[in-house]
Design an enzyme around this catalytic site. Structure first.
Site, mmCIF file in Angstrom:
data_model
loop_
_atom_site.group_PDB
_atom_site.id
_atom_site.type_symbol
_atom_site.label_atom_id
_atom_site.label_comp_id
_atom_site.label_asym_id
_atom_site.label_seq_id
_atom_site.Cartn_x
_atom_site.Cartn_y
_atom_site.Cartn_z
ATOM 1 C CG ASP A 1 -6.517 9.588 -59.777
ATOM 2 O OD1 ASP A 1 -7.236 9.208 -58.829
ATOM 3 O OD2 ASP A 1 -6.921 9.642 -60.961
ATOM 4 C CG ASP A 2 -8.750 10.070 -54.935
ATOM 5 O OD1 ASP A 2 -7.795 9.356 -54.535
ATOM 6 O OD2 ASP A 2 -9.929 9.671 -54.939
ATOM 7 C CB SER B 1 -16.675 5.235 -54.482
ATOM 8 O OG SER B 1 -15.720 4.203 -54.430
ATOM 9 C CG HIS C 1 -4.616 0.283 -63.446
ATOM 10 N ND1 HIS C 1 -4.848 1.552 -62.967
ATOM 11 C CD2 HIS C 1 -3.341 0.310 -63.951
ATOM 12 C CE1 HIS C 1 -3.793 2.303 -63.182
ATOM 13 N NE2 HIS C 1 -2.857 1.589 -63.769
ATOM 14 N NE ARG D 1 -10.328 10.463 -59.963
ATOM 15 C CZ ARG D 1 -10.555 10.039 -58.723
ATOM 16 N NH1 ARG D 1 -11.660 10.404 -58.093
ATOM 17 N NH2 ARG D 1 -9.689 9.255 -58.109
ATOM 18 C CG ASP E 1 -11.044 -2.290 -51.542
ATOM 19 O OD1 ASP E 1 -11.687 -3.031 -52.310
ATOM 20 O OD2 ASP E 1 -11.422 -1.138 -51.252
#
Length: 395
Positions: free
Chosen positions: A211-212, A319, A189, A115, A288
């Protein structure tokens, strides 16, 4: 008459001799004068030649003087430039020494994949507050995969951060039918990036962003203050900048911090000692949720703010935008710069927090009713208290 003629001739002979003598003297005098004139002309020519030679020598010397003066000016300019360069190099060398001697608080890594537009927004937000504390918080982008747009954007910040790329060609085998492969790739990752930062780059702490995300003005000061608690209190497993219940209608105090049994994620920091424990058993997917299991956190808690220090704008991602409109978009991100270095955070230590939190509960107003969320949002005072009886809220 004849005698007179003879006498006259006799007179002419001496006169002739006198005339001849005079002519000879005149000739000698003229010859001497001519010689002297020739000598004078020669002397004049020699003098002129010497004068011209002297003038030429003077001109050459003047040119040499001008050339020397210009050379001196150039040398002076070069010396000034060299001095400025040396001063600049000395300052940079000194800054490098200072940077090397100053131990970073934590590395900051932005986890990215495909993205590019989101990444640009996140990096802009981070650099806005990181540039002034770059030596404390070295910035990294870790890209999973080879999306060319993301790589190009990441490399465009070459003088402000370090780019890392995770290329994984191993096939992914999901454990249950219908699972998204993306969650398995994300877990791989994360493990690779954290191994790189802790073991290759040798950092003591790492802050993980995605990255968001955008960050609050006091994001870095918050983590610096929390790092001291994280090192001192081993009952704290990690520090998060996120509150899952941080929607605008539920939060108001930018100074409030809490201990939580639930791992919030979304902008969090852990230590190398904790990663030494987690890395060997890191899960294949859903890292998580795995971290929230008691077998992994072992009763340790997490620090989190009441008002979030990050904002997640990622409506589109792995997601697929689940619950974004209802739960993520309304999140309030702190917009004031709290001076965390001046705050006494000792109340968050394990031996003090229970008493501190009990005091908050004691002062809170009891809340009862069918729609507790609505009632709680309209109560007067700072806090409301809901009482439970077993698995149910007491009426």
């Amino acid at each position: 008459m004849a005698k007179l003629s003879c006498d006259f001739r006799l007179f002419l002979i001496p006169a002739a001799f006198v005339f001849i003598y005079i002519q000879m003297r005149l000739f000698t005098t003229q010859s001497e004068y001519a010689d002297r004139m020739a000598e004078a002309v020669d002397a004049e020519h020699h003098c002129t030649s010497q004068t011209r030679l002297l003038i030429d020598q003077i001109s050459m010397q003047q040119e040499q003087i001008v050339a020397l003066e210009e050379g001196k000016k150039r040398k002076d300019q070069e010396c000034a430039q060299l001095k400025a360069l040396i001063n600049d190099l000395e300052k940079k060398a000194l800054q490098r020494i200072i940077n090397k001697t100053q131990v970073p608080v934590a590395a900051v890594v932005i986890m990215a994949c495909n993205r590019a537009d989101y990444l640009v927004r996140t990096v802009a937000s981070v650099l806005k507050y990181q540039s002034s504390v770059a030596s404390k918080y070295p910035l990294f982008i870790s890209q999973d995969g080879s999306d060319p747009n993301v790589k190009t954007k990441a490399l465009s910040y070459y003088n402000q951060l370090t780019y890392m790329q995770h290329i994984d060609y191993d096939p992914v085998h999901t454990e249950r039918p219908g699972e998204l492969i993306a969650y398995y790739k994300i877990a791989r990752h994360y493990k690779w990036a954290l191994d790189e930062l802790f073991y290759k780059h040798n950092f003591d702490r790492v802050i993980i962003l995605e990255d968001d995300m955008e960050i609050a003005p006091d994001f870095f000061d918050y983590f610096e203050a929390a790092a001291a608690l994280l090192d001192k209190d081993k009952s704290i497993m990690a520090v998060s900048s996120w509150n899952d219940n941080g929607q605008k209608q539920f939060v108001y105090d930018p100074y409030a911090l809490y201990r939580s049994d639930f791992f919030p994620g979304l902008g969090w920091m852990l230590t190398r000692s904790t990663w030494n424990e987690l890395s060997p058993k890191w899960p294949k997917a859903y890292w998580d949720d795995w971290l929230r299991l008691k077998d992994n956190h072992k009763g340790r808690q997490f620090l989190r703010p009441e008002v979030c220090r990050t904002y997640n704008f990622g409506e589109h991602g792995s997601s697929m935008g689940q619950f974004f409109q209802n739960y993520l978009q309304p999140i309030k991100m702190n917009n004031i710069k709290v001076d965390w270095n001046s705050q006494d955070l000792s109340y968050l230590l394990e031996d003090k927090f229970a008493k501190y939190f009990a005091g908050i509960l004691k002062m809170a107003k009891p809340v009862r009713g069918a729609d507790l969320a609505l009632v709680a949002s309209n109560i007067e005072g700072d806090n409301g208290r809901m009482a439970y009886q077993g698995q149910h809220i007491k009426e």
